[in-house]
Design an enzyme around this catalytic site. Structure first.
Site, PDB file in Angstrom:
ATOM      1  N   HIS A  62       0.836  -1.215   0.000  1.00  0.00           N
ATOM      2  CA  HIS A  62       0.000   0.000   0.000  1.00  0.00           C
ATOM      3  C   HIS A  62       0.863   1.255   0.000  1.00  0.00           C
ATOM      4  O   HIS A  62       1.893   1.328   0.675  1.00  0.00           O
ATOM      5  CB  HIS A  62      -1.008  -0.022   1.159  1.00  0.00           C
ATOM      6  N   ASP A 164       5.956   2.507   7.001  1.00  0.00           N
ATOM      7  CA  ASP A 164       4.680   1.823   6.766  1.00  0.00           C
ATOM      8  C   ASP A 164       3.884   2.688   5.799  1.00  0.00           C
ATOM      9  O   ASP A 164       3.233   3.641   6.224  1.00  0.00           O
ATOM     10  CB  ASP A 164       3.955   1.649   8.097  1.00  0.00           C
ATOM     11  N   GLU A 194      -5.298   1.525   2.345  1.00  0.00           N
ATOM     12  CA  GLU A 194      -5.090   0.360   3.210  1.00  0.00           C
ATOM     13  C   GLU A 194      -5.261   0.741   4.669  1.00  0.00           C
ATOM     14  O   GLU A 194      -5.809  -0.031   5.468  1.00  0.00           O
ATOM     15  CB  GLU A 194      -3.691  -0.229   2.973  1.00  0.00           C
ATOM     16  N   GLU A 195      -4.779   1.933   5.031  1.00  0.00           N
ATOM     17  CA  GLU A 195      -4.783   2.344   6.434  1.00  0.00           C
ATOM     18  C   GLU A 195      -6.186   2.589   6.985  1.00  0.00           C
ATOM     19  O   GLU A 195      -6.362   2.696   8.200  1.00  0.00           O
ATOM     20  CB  GLU A 195      -3.924   3.603   6.618  1.00  0.00           C
ATOM     21  N   ASP A 217       4.408  -5.674   3.335  1.00  0.00           N
ATOM     22  CA  ASP A 217       4.077  -4.635   4.312  1.00  0.00           C
ATOM     23  C   ASP A 217       5.095  -4.713   5.446  1.00  0.00           C
ATOM     24  O   ASP A 217       5.950  -5.604   5.464  1.00  0.00           O
ATOM     25  CB  ASP A 217       2.652  -4.865   4.846  1.00  0.00           C
ATOM     26  N   HIS A 304       3.721   3.577  13.062  1.00  0.00           N
ATOM     27  CA  HIS A 304       2.734   4.663  13.086  1.00  0.00           C
ATOM     28  C   HIS A 304       3.188   5.868  13.900  1.00  0.00           C
ATOM     29  O   HIS A 304       2.412   6.800  14.102  1.00  0.00           O
ATOM     30  CB  HIS A 304       1.364   4.179  13.575  1.00  0.00           C
TER      31      HIS A 304
END
Length: 334
Positions: A62, A164, A194-195, A217, A304
């Site tokens: 992603h 990410d 995707e998130e 990922d 994140h």
């Protein structure tokens, strides 16, 4: 390919969920020499196709990131925000950010709550305005902001925002560069949204109808300080071959296929069990009549946050394993 220079270009491109146009253009330019055709679907997924007569193999990384969205601008000129994807408010305080139009600011908080009890809705962005009128010249409600922190190295490791999943986009690009002749019909998908629920991969997989789907990922790192062992993979121990996470239980024969390939080719690899999160493997596995779905992941610390960390040896191992599977002699059934 200059790995660090390419990564810096990927990370610096704007692309929170729903606003992936800029990062999509960057990836298209990098991928173009290695594939036969590049298309985009209605969702905005970037689909890079290397044609073959064999089984259809879909690799998905992603390209969207988490971010913050402006919800209100108050009379003092502070921008109130909500989250786009999984933002932990206490981990992003006082981080510099930027909007797509170039406006910059700093994340602060507008409540007296303890840091651990903060929610994204408690956050503000200070854009340097002294009142509402000034702020509205810089930011509109609905504009999204991303972290504006640098990419740097620490020994053999990289510290950066948005590893990410820009690091996995880099893995796919590296694998595409290393590809040799294969009969497999290869689709390298750089997916959107995707998130916020693996939305892009769902539509891309339905259209491609792959025989195999491999999500590339990041995965949680069990050697992060304070780990509660919700992840099994370790930084520096190679490609993490997914066994399961909350979105998917991978077919055991595909897990063994990937681990066997790694052993045959001397690629460092480890089995990955993640008791949280999910990847594009979930929607790929459940498309149409079902797909052999798996994952090749890069262990990542501090996911994140504005400063994520991965090992460059793991990145190379993942790219080698992606390329090896892409060139493996496959049938439509394992």
């Amino acid at each position: 390919m200059d790995i660090l220079k390419t990564l810096e270009g990927l990370v610096s491109a704007f692309g929170p969920s729903g606003c992936e146009h800029e990062i999509s253009q960057v990836i298209e330019g990098l991928a173009k020499p290695y594939v036969d055709e590049i298309t985009r679907d209605v969702m905005g997924n970037l689909i890079c196709h290397k044609k073959g007569s064999g089984p259809r193999v879909m690799f998905s990384a992603h390209m969207d990131s988490i971010g913050l969205v402006a919800t209100h601008i108050d009379e003092k000129g502070f921008v109130h925000v909500g989250q786009v994807g999984g933002v932990s408010a206490g981990e992003v305080l006082y981080t510099p950010v930027r909007f797509q139009n170039g406006a910059k600011g700093l994340i602060c908080e507008g409540s007296d709550k303890e840091q651990g009890k903060l929610k994204a809705s408690d956050l503000l962005i200070d854009v340097g305005a002294s009142n509402e009128e000034e702020a509205k010249k810089l930011v509109r409600v609905g504009d999204t902001a991303v972290y504006d922190t640098p990419t740097r190295t620490a020994g053999d490791r990289v510290i950066s925002p948005y590893l990410d999943d820009r690091i996995a986009c880099l893995v796919l690009l590296m694998a595409m560069e290393w590809l040799e002749k294969t009969d497999n019909d290869l689709y390298f998908v750089f997916s959107v949204q995707e998130e916020v629920g693996t939305r892009g991969a769902k539509t891309a997989a339905w259209a491609i109808d792959p025989d195999y789907g491999i999500a590339v990922d990041v995965t949680g790192a069990d050697d992060e300080p304070g780990s509660e062992h919700e992840a099994s993979s370790l930084c520096g121990k190679g490609a993490a071959v997914k066994v399961m996470d909350r979105s998917v239980i991978c077919q055991p024969q595909l897990v063994e296929k990937l681990m066997g390939l790694a052993a045959e080719q001397g690629i460092p690899a480890q089995r990955d069990v993640l008791q949280m999160g999910g990847t594009d493997a979930g929607p790929m596995q459940g498309t149409r009549g079902g797909v052999y779905a798996g994952g090749i992941s890069i262990p990542c610390r501090y996911t994140h946050t504005p400063t994520e960390l991965v090992d460059l040896g793991d990145v190379e191992a993942c790219a080698k394993l992606v390329a090896a599977f892409a060139m493996e002699e496959l049938t439509d059934k394992l």
